[in-house]
Design a protein around this motif. Structure first.
Motif, PDB file in Angstrom:
ATOM      1  N   SER A   1      -4.768   5.973   9.612  1.00 28.25           N
ATOM      2  CA  SER A   1      -5.311   4.974   8.685  1.00 28.25           C
ATOM      3  C   SER A   1      -4.474   3.699   8.715  1.00 28.25           C
ATOM      4  O   SER A   1      -5.015   2.585   8.766  1.00 28.25           O
ATOM      5  CB  SER A   1      -5.357   5.540   7.263  1.00 28.25           C
TER       6      SER A   1
ATOM      7  N   LEU B   1      -5.599  -0.136  10.010  1.00 33.85           N
ATOM      8  CA  LEU B   1      -5.420  -1.354   9.225  1.00 33.85           C
ATOM      9  C   LEU B   1      -4.549  -2.375   9.952  1.00 33.85           C
ATOM     10  O   LEU B   1      -4.731  -3.584   9.785  1.00 33.85           O
ATOM     11  CB  LEU B   1      -4.792  -1.012   7.866  1.00 33.85           C
TER      12      LEU B   1
ATOM     13  N   ARG C   1      -9.464  -4.996   8.333  1.00 33.02           N
ATOM     14  CA  ARG C   1      -8.367  -5.284   7.410  1.00 33.02           C
ATOM     15  C   ARG C   1      -8.741  -6.417   6.467  1.00 33.02           C
ATOM     16  O   ARG C   1      -8.484  -6.348   5.257  1.00 33.02           O
ATOM     17  CB  ARG C   1      -7.103  -5.632   8.203  1.00 33.02           C
TER      18      ARG C   1
ATOM     19  N   VAL D   1     -11.306  -5.093   3.949  1.00 33.23           N
ATOM     20  CA  VAL D   1     -10.661  -4.300   2.901  1.00 33.23           C
ATOM     21  C   VAL D   1      -9.961  -5.216   1.892  1.00 33.23           C
ATOM     22  O   VAL D   1     -10.014  -4.982   0.677  1.00 33.23           O
ATOM     23  CB  VAL D   1      -9.662  -3.302   3.517  1.00 33.23           C
TER      24      VAL D   1
ATOM     25  N   TYR E   1     -12.776   5.485   8.646  1.00 38.69           N
ATOM     26  CA  TYR E   1     -12.961   4.124   8.143  1.00 38.69           C
ATOM     27  C   TYR E   1     -13.585   4.162   6.741  1.00 38.69           C
ATOM     28  O   TYR E   1     -13.145   3.458   5.826  1.00 38.69           O
ATOM     29  CB  TYR E   1     -13.853   3.325   9.085  1.00 38.69           C
TER      30      TYR E   1
ATOM     31  N   ILE F   1     -11.006   5.275   4.218  1.00 34.36           N
ATOM     32  CA  ILE F   1     -10.046   4.225   3.858  1.00 34.36           C
ATOM     33  C   ILE F   1     -10.662   3.265   2.846  1.00 34.36           C
ATOM     34  O   ILE F   1     -10.076   2.967   1.794  1.00 34.36           O
ATOM     35  CB  ILE F   1      -9.605   3.454   5.115  1.00 34.36           C
TER      36      ILE F   1
END
Length: 332
Positions: free
Chosen positions: A128, A132, A139, A142, A265, A268
């Protein structure tokens, strides 16, 4: 079964059991949600992803409205008495979930061409972090979702602000909830016709713009003679924004994530979103106690505005490259 058997004699014990069941349901839904999105990504073409999520949310909202009318009747003065009324509602919920489970079980999931990788928690945690670090677009996505979830800090207090600071009568609560449901249901119907052309990114940007407009209306409502009317518009907008965001985020995320690592994904993104969605109202409550409602709403606006600016910089994986440039102000 427990409601029918112990609803009259053991209410305190029964509440504990219900809360425990809700906990297990929530945990199960979080785990199943990852697998569900993976199956959706395998079975629904990317070009139809927006329409799929729009139709799904529209039908769900419509059934939710009908269910609300039934619940109002069965729990109302002319309905069935306790505990049979709640027992019937729980049984109908069980029946609906059972039917949904059977229908979902008949979906033919396309076989994955990739060999699943096995490993412990530490391996998945390291992977994970690696994702990222290496996947720049994910990234950045997120990061925008952290801002989005943090911006919900003011949402939980809109109704309280109206009732306490603007002296809006409590009898308007039902009307506000109805306005939100109408906005949600109506917007999903419209989006079902245009979602594929808009793409996930544009739908999410529209949701951010609607939220910013709603915050401005909330702050302006104290200077308007009829704040109740303003709040009807606010809650209608909230329903529209929720639809745009839910449909857009689902479509955008599926199109953005590479096929070979979809589950991790999704894990996360959902984990980080859940953490900040949990913390946001707590932060909002602390800030309101230390300052004011208005200060939290202004801070919420700033978070949404920053999110909007940052999200515009992301590519739209659901559109062809030629269609990815968003029009500048003044362009049609």
């Amino acid at each position: 079964i427990l409601m029918f058997a112990f609803g009259d004699t053991q209410p305190a014990w029964l509440i504990s059991v219900i809360l425990l069941c809700i906990l297990f349901h929530t945990l199960g839904a979080g785990i199943a949600g990852i697998a569900f999105l993976d199956i959706v990504a395998k079975t629904i073409p990317k070009a139809r992803m927006g329409r799929y999520f729009s139709n799904r949310l529209f039908l769900g909202s419509l059934l939710g409205l009908l269910s609300a009318l039934f619940v109002k009747w069965i729990l109302g003065p002319g309905g069935i008495t306790y505990p049979e009324n709640y027992g019937i509602l729980f049984f109908l919920a069980y029946l609906g979930i059972t039917i949904a489970f059977d229908m979902f079980n008949h979906i033919s999931e396309p076989p994955s061409e990739l060999v699943p990788q096995r490993g412990g928690f530490s391996e998945y945690f390291d992977k994970s972090l690696d994702i990222l670090r290496k996947d720049r677009d994910f990234r950045r996505y997120v990061a925008t979702q952290i801002l989005t979830m943090t911006a919900t800090m003011g949402g939980a207090f809109v109704m309280i602000y109206g009732l306490e600071n603007l002296q809006i009568p409590q009898s308007m609560i039902g009307i506000f909830i109805g306005a939100s449901l109408v906005g949600k249901t109506g917007s999903t119907f419209v989006l079902s016709k245009i979602a594929d052309r808009l793409g996930g990114k544009r739908m999410m940007l529209v949701s951010y713009m609607i939220n910013m407009a709603s915050i401005i209306l909330i702050l302006a409502s104290k200077f308007i003679p009829f704040p109740s009317a303003v709040f009807i518009v606010v809650f209608f907008n909230i329903g529209c924004a929720q639809s745009c965001y839910n449909i857009g985020a689902s479509a955008f995320q599926i199109c953005l994530i590479p096929e070979n690592d979809r589950p991790i994904y999704f894990g996360i993104a959902n984990t980080i979103n859940g953490i900040f969605l949990f913390l946001a109202p707590i932060i909002g409550g602390i800030l309101i106690s230390a300052s004011s409602f208005e200060a939290v709403f202004v801070l919420t606006f700033i978070f949404v505005f920053i999110t909007y600016i940052q999200f515009r910089k992301l590519p739209d994986p659901g559109l062809p490259p030629a269609a990815q440039r968003l029009p500048h102000h003044g362009e049609s």
